[in-house]
Motif scaffolding. Structure first.
Motif, PDB file in Angstrom:
ATOM      1  N   SER A  22       7.369 -14.015   6.413  1.00 35.09           N
ATOM      2  CA  SER A  22       7.480 -14.073   7.818  1.00 35.09           C
ATOM      3  C   SER A  22       6.150 -13.747   8.537  1.00 35.09           C
ATOM      4  O   SER A  22       5.072 -13.644   7.822  1.00 35.09           O
ATOM      5  N   GLY A  23       5.991 -13.690   9.680  1.00 36.61           N
ATOM      6  CA  GLY A  23       5.018 -13.671  10.372  1.00 36.61           C
ATOM      7  C   GLY A  23       3.991 -12.486  10.441  1.00 36.61           C
ATOM      8  O   GLY A  23       2.967 -12.376  10.276  1.00 36.61           O
ATOM      9  N   THR A  24       4.915 -11.332  10.061  1.00 32.08           N
ATOM     10  CA  THR A  24       4.370 -10.303  10.162  1.00 32.08           C
ATOM     11  C   THR A  24       4.372  -9.344   8.758  1.00 32.08           C
ATOM     12  O   THR A  24       4.181  -8.345   8.562  1.00 32.08           O
ATOM     13  N   MET A  25       5.081 -10.053   7.812  1.00 36.96           N
ATOM     14  CA  MET A  25       5.485  -9.229   6.628  1.00 36.96           C
ATOM     15  C   MET A  25       5.854 -10.364   5.301  1.00 36.96           C
ATOM     16  O   MET A  25       6.271 -11.560   5.800  1.00 36.96           O
ATOM     17  N   ASN A  26       5.839 -10.027   4.297  1.00 35.26           N
ATOM     18  CA  ASN A  26       6.531 -10.518   3.135  1.00 35.26           C
ATOM     19  C   ASN A  26       7.942 -10.421   3.500  1.00 35.26           C
ATOM     20  O   ASN A  26       8.528  -9.414   3.966  1.00 35.26           O
ATOM     21  N   VAL A  27       8.815 -11.436   2.848  1.00 34.02           N
ATOM     22  CA  VAL A  27      10.362 -11.093   2.887  1.00 34.02           C
ATOM     23  C   VAL A  27      10.926 -11.109   1.560  1.00 34.02           C
ATOM     24  O   VAL A  27      10.569 -11.742   0.685  1.00 34.02           O
ATOM     25  N   MET A  28      12.196 -10.242   1.296  1.00 39.23           N
ATOM     26  CA  MET A  28      12.789 -10.086   0.306  1.00 39.23           C
ATOM     27  C   MET A  28      14.209 -10.254   0.448  1.00 39.23           C
ATOM     28  O   MET A  28      14.986 -10.130   1.748  1.00 39.23           O
ATOM     29  N   PHE A  29      15.241 -10.989  -0.473  1.00 33.25           N
ATOM     30  CA  PHE A  29      16.387 -11.370  -0.198  1.00 33.25           C
ATOM     31  C   PHE A  29      17.220 -10.631  -1.483  1.00 33.25           C
ATOM     32  O   PHE A  29      16.868 -10.963  -2.633  1.00 33.25           O
ATOM     33  N   LEU A  30      18.426  -9.718  -1.341  1.00 35.41           N
ATOM     34  CA  LEU A  30      19.071  -9.238  -2.343  1.00 35.41           C
ATOM     35  C   LEU A  30      20.347 -10.260  -2.471  1.00 35.41           C
ATOM     36  O   LEU A  30      21.163 -10.408  -1.573  1.00 35.41           O
ATOM     37  N   ILE A  31      20.301 -11.061  -3.345  1.00 36.56           N
ATOM     38  CA  ILE A  31      21.420 -12.001  -3.523  1.00 36.56           C
ATOM     39  C   ILE A  31      22.158 -11.676  -4.977  1.00 36.56           C
ATOM     40  O   ILE A  31      21.568 -11.806  -6.065  1.00 36.56           O
ATOM     41  N   ASN A  32      23.353 -11.452  -5.117  1.00 37.48           N
ATOM     42  CA  ASN A  32      24.133 -11.173  -6.280  1.00 37.48           C
ATOM     43  C   ASN A  32      23.313 -10.147  -7.121  1.00 37.48           C
ATOM     44  O   ASN A  32      23.241 -10.268  -8.540  1.00 37.48           O
ATOM     45  N   ASN A  33      22.833  -8.929  -6.385  1.00 40.15           N
ATOM     46  CA  ASN A  33      22.255  -7.986  -7.140  1.00 40.15           C
ATOM     47  C   ASN A  33      20.722  -8.383  -7.487  1.00 40.15           C
ATOM     48  O   ASN A  33      20.364  -7.366  -8.288  1.00 40.15           O
ATOM     49  N   ALA A  34      20.467  -9.308  -7.353  1.00 44.14           N
ATOM     50  CA  ALA A  34      18.992  -9.931  -7.787  1.00 44.14           C
ATOM     51  C   ALA A  34      18.171  -9.997  -6.430  1.00 44.14           C
ATOM     52  O   ALA A  34      18.431 -10.354  -5.629  1.00 44.14           O
ATOM     53  N   LEU A  35      16.816  -9.258  -6.670  1.00 38.86           N
ATOM     54  CA  LEU A  35      15.701  -9.359  -5.694  1.00 38.86           C
ATOM     55  C   LEU A  35      15.212 -10.396  -5.692  1.00 38.86           C
ATOM     56  O   LEU A  35      14.353 -10.434  -6.647  1.00 38.86           O
ATOM     57  N   ALA A  84       2.650  -2.729   8.500  1.00 39.44           N
ATOM     58  CA  ALA A  84       2.968  -2.031   9.938  1.00 39.44           C
ATOM     59  C   ALA A  84       4.509  -1.880  10.035  1.00 39.44           C
ATOM     60  O   ALA A  84       5.058  -0.886  10.506  1.00 39.44           O
ATOM     61  N   ALA A  85       5.300  -2.813   9.463  1.00 37.32           N
ATOM     62  CA  ALA A  85       6.934  -2.597   9.254  1.00 37.32           C
ATOM     63  C   ALA A  85       7.365  -1.851   8.631  1.00 37.32           C
ATOM     64  O   ALA A  85       8.495  -1.562   8.715  1.00 37.32           O
ATOM     65  N   THR A  86       6.761  -1.337   7.364  1.00 35.96           N
ATOM     66  CA  THR A  86       7.109  -0.770   6.148  1.00 35.96           C
ATOM     67  C   THR A  86       8.306  -1.509   5.594  1.00 35.96           C
ATOM     68  O   THR A  86       8.253  -2.873   4.715  1.00 35.96           O
ATOM     69  N   ILE A  87       9.630  -1.249   5.938  1.00 31.96           N
ATOM     70  CA  ILE A  87      10.798  -2.166   5.636  1.00 31.96           C
ATOM     71  C   ILE A  87      11.452  -2.458   6.958  1.00 31.96           C
ATOM     72  O   ILE A  87      11.696  -1.696   7.632  1.00 31.96           O
ATOM     73  N   ALA A  88      11.778  -3.704   7.148  1.00 36.18           N
ATOM     74  CA  ALA A  88      12.015  -4.320   8.411  1.00 36.18           C
ATOM     75  C   ALA A  88      13.506  -4.808   8.019  1.00 36.18           C
ATOM     76  O   ALA A  88      13.398  -5.816   7.470  1.00 36.18           O
ATOM     77  N   HIS A  89      14.514  -4.281   8.262  1.00 39.08           N
ATOM     78  CA  HIS A  89      15.793  -4.950   7.981  1.00 39.08           C
ATOM     79  C   HIS A  89      16.138  -6.026   8.930  1.00 39.08           C
ATOM     80  O   HIS A  89      15.736  -6.048  10.057  1.00 39.08           O
ATOM     81  N   ILE A  90      16.469  -7.182   8.239  1.00 37.76           N
ATOM     82  CA  ILE A  90      16.927  -8.364   9.052  1.00 37.76           C
ATOM     83  C   ILE A  90      18.520  -8.134   9.256  1.00 37.76           C
ATOM     84  O   ILE A  90      19.353  -8.291   8.418  1.00 37.76           O
ATOM     85  N   SER A  91      18.889  -8.504  10.306  1.00 38.60           N
ATOM     86  CA  SER A  91      20.125  -8.436  10.827  1.00 38.60           C
ATOM     87  C   SER A  91      20.968 -10.017  11.255  1.00 38.60           C
ATOM     88  O   SER A  91      22.029 -10.124  11.200  1.00 38.60           O
ATOM     89  N   LYS A  92      19.858 -11.007  11.616  1.00 33.82           N
ATOM     90  CA  LYS A  92      20.369 -12.302  11.638  1.00 33.82           C
ATOM     91  C   LYS A  92      19.328 -13.379  11.227  1.00 33.82           C
ATOM     92  O   LYS A  92      18.071 -13.003  11.510  1.00 33.82           O
TER      93      LYS A  92
END
Length: 357
Positions: free
Chosen positions: A233-246, A304-312
């Motif tokens: 993302s523009g201000t952070m790395n991004v992670m996705f938890l899909i089927n219990n895999a990060l 800056a964001a630490t953990i930023a939850h994505i809602s949409k």
């Protein structure tokens, strides 16, 4: 941090700005602390290390950075524990990454002693600027820029290394909405995407602004070749938890910043028994996981964001709303653990915290 023989001249401000600062209403990056650390590079060495009152700089219109962008920076945070001690999260990693960025832009590296001792003395002097409220911290900005006054495309021969700080609250006050960007490119292989270079962020402003006008907080950048793989993302790395895999993008292509918070999250995830996959997530795979409900969580990681939850997440003209994040969600547990380490509430088993008196 131990005392060192490095001599740093200190000039204190006549009157602190603290009495005029509203620490309950901090806009991220707007309020600057009293002092700044400065060192100069010339004739092949760093010298003239000093701490002085924070003030504007005087620059020649022919300054090399203004024309050719030789500038790199870092971001880290300092906290206070219940005993009032200053705790800095992974400053050694920031020092190493600053030098990796510097090498990519033909900027001289900053010696570890200069970085660490300048940081230590600056934080000791401005320790009263570190907020005592939960969720608040002192943001620390080290940076290097070229100072030659010369209009010629070549590496500068002179530079400044500086550190200043600012008290901050949360970068994002609520979960963020993001849009998958498939037109513009943030970084390409062989470029400067892995460096924390000022120009990288300038190039991202237009598409990010367009997304904000459409109602999204940030972009999810895709690869510059095919736009088929999620990068960051523009201000952070991004992670996705899909089927219990990060799942998160690897940093091996040179297009993605080696996030220090990213590395911390992956370390904690593995200790929690979560399956970690450092691989590129295809845009079609992300869209399928949103449609069939296998995407459990998505979040950004950064200083800056630490953990930023994505809602949409917006993909191909459609908005997908993610499940609500709860206290027992994976990203919430990670956030709480990181905060507990940073504020000295639990043991630091990874030697991530540097303690300053």
């Amino acid at each position: 941090m131990n005392n060192t023989t490095l001599k740093i001249d200190i000039t204190k401000i006549n009157a602190s700005k603290i009495p005029d600062t509203d620490f309950t209403n901090l806009v991220f990056g707007k309020t600057i602390s009293d002092h700044m650390f400065v060192a100069d590079y010339a004739d092949g060495e760093w010298s003239n290390a000093r701490i002085e009152p924070y003030a504007p700089l005087s620059l020649n219109p022919a300054n090399a950075t203004l024309h050719y962008g030789q500038s790199v920076f870092e971001g880290m945070k300092a906290y206070k524990n219940e005993a009032g001690e200053i705790l800095v999260f992974r400053a050694d990693a920031n020092q190493k990454r600053l030098n990796e960025s510097a090498k990519r832009l033909c900027i001289p590296e900053v010696p570890e002693e200069l970085f660490m001792e300048g940081l230590r003395q600056l934080l000791e002097l401005d320790k009263d600027w570190i907020p005592n409220r939960p969720g608040y911290s002192l943001y620390v900005r080290p940076f290097i820029f070229a100072t030659d006054d010369y209009l010629g495309i070549r590496p500068s021969e002179k530079y400044k290394f500086m550190i200043f700080t600012c008290p901050v609250g949360a970068y994002y006050s609520k979960p963020v909405s993001v849009k998958v960007e498939c037109q513009y490119t943030r970084a390409a292989e062989g470029g400067t995407g892995a460096a924390k270079a000022a120009g990288n962020y300038a190039a991202s402003l237009l598409p990010a602004l367009q997304a904000q006008k459409e109602g999204y907080d940030q972009l999810l950048w895709t690869d510059g070749k095919s736009h088929q793989h999620i990068e960051e993302s523009g201000t952070m790395n991004v992670m996705f938890l899909i089927n219990n895999a990060l799942i998160t993008a690897p940093t091996t292509t040179g297009t993605i910043l080696k996030g220090i918070t990213r590395d911390s999250v992956l370390t904690l995830a593995k200790e929690m028994g979560v399956k970690v996959e450092e691989r590129f997530l295809r845009v079609t795979e992300l869209e399928d996981s949103l449609r069939n409900g296998t995407l459990q969580e998505a979040f950004g990681t950064g200083t800056a964001a630490t953990i930023a939850h994505i809602s949409k997440i917006h993909i191909n003209g459609r908005d997908y709303v993610l499940p609500e994040i709860k206290e027992d969600s994976f990203s919430s547990k990670i956030l709480n653990t990181l905060d507990a380490i940073k504020y000295g509430k639990i043991a630091d088993t990874h030697d991530w915290i540097i303690k300053i008196k």
